[in-house]
Design a protein around this motif. Sequence first.
Motif, mmCIF file in Angstrom:
data_model
loop_
_atom_site.group_PDB
_atom_site.id
_atom_site.type_symbol
_atom_site.label_atom_id
_atom_site.label_comp_id
_atom_site.label_asym_id
_atom_site.label_seq_id
_atom_site.Cartn_x
_atom_site.Cartn_y
_atom_site.Cartn_z
ATOM 1 N N LYS A 1 0.696 0.163 -8.326
ATOM 2 C CA LYS A 1 -0.025 -0.994 -7.794
ATOM 3 C C LYS A 1 -0.966 -1.584 -8.838
ATOM 4 O O LYS A 1 -1.066 -2.809 -8.971
ATOM 5 N N LYS B 1 0.797 -1.222 0.000
ATOM 6 C CA LYS B 1 0.000 0.000 0.000
ATOM 7 C C LYS B 1 0.830 1.273 0.000
ATOM 8 O O LYS B 1 0.311 2.356 -0.281
ATOM 9 N N LYS C 1 2.715 3.963 -5.174
ATOM 10 C CA LYS C 1 1.756 4.794 -5.885
ATOM 11 C C LYS C 1 0.644 3.933 -6.473
ATOM 12 O O LYS C 1 0.871 2.776 -6.853
ATOM 13 N N THR C 2 -0.550 4.500 -6.553
ATOM 14 C CA THR C 2 -1.711 3.763 -7.071
ATOM 15 C C THR C 2 -1.452 3.236 -8.468
ATOM 16 O O THR C 2 -1.789 2.088 -8.788
#
Length: 356
Positions: A72, A65, A68-69
Amino acid sequence: MEKSYRRILVIKLRFHGDMLLTTPVISTLKRHYPDAKIDVLLYQDTIPILSENPEINALYGLKNKKKKTSEKISNFIQLIKTLRSNKYDIVINMADQWMMAVLVRMLNAPVRISHDYSHRRNAFWRNSFTHHAAQKGTNVVESNLSVLAPLGLDSNVMKTTMSYNPSCWERVRSELAQSCVGEHYVVIQPTARQIFKCWDNDKFSQLIDALHARGLQVVLTSGPSREDLDCINAIAGGCQTPPVTALAGKLTFPELAALIDHADLFIGVDSAPGHIAAAVNTPLICLFGATNHVFWRPWSNNMIQFWAGDYQAMPSRDQLDRGKMYLSVIPAKDVISAAETMLSKNQRAPATGEEL
């Protein structure tokens, strides 16, 4: 149920110590399906602790988590593509993250077993798996193994495994020689990820002085963070004769295993190195604070465990103050006495983990 699985995926997304505690599941699967390729999906950061386990075919890392989005999402999509191409016969899931239901659905494995999590009872999660196994057992090792119940196996491997290559010990032995460490030494890991799992620096210093007085050398280990190294330096600075700190923050997990495997004794708090000591059969002393000391204890019969709750009432999990050092109630003299007991009763056996 089918008895000839050839490709197996085990899923567990937790910290380093938790990953080591899944090895009895992997060993049990390998015992019953010796020709199977067993892969593990885990967080990328925890890959090193299982990196040299000979029973694992491949390790696939999921970004955690903190990334960075966009990273991921890209990582997740690529993992699905790779894992789908492996055509698994069976998936064993020990992760409660909701995205695992999505991932497992996309793998199309004929058999999909998951632990039955109380907070994952919606239809989407339940229908993502063909079998749900109740979590049973008083220790995390037993709880992990309970996921295999739907397979109807007649035995389990009840031992954790920590593997390392002989070159790991060669490097560690060379580093020890440079610090003038002989054959008999004690490893102490005083650091943990959170302060509520830690013990007072001055008490560690008293313990080290007592071990030095007994004629043993002490090697301090830790993670590489600034906080960990500051803790190591503070403890060493409080000793009459400083312990060896040259390896602190500089060892890989397999190298740490080699160091602990050859030690006369390991002493540490509630963190992954204690589980490593149990896996390589090194005598150990572990200190637990406001955590479940039965469920999370190292899986060893050659251990003295201290629990702060034996000295003072501990708070329930929902009342836990993560900034409080609960282990402070444990006196240094009690741990020193335990070290004397363990050292007196244990004749060091040959190191067990270096052969792959």
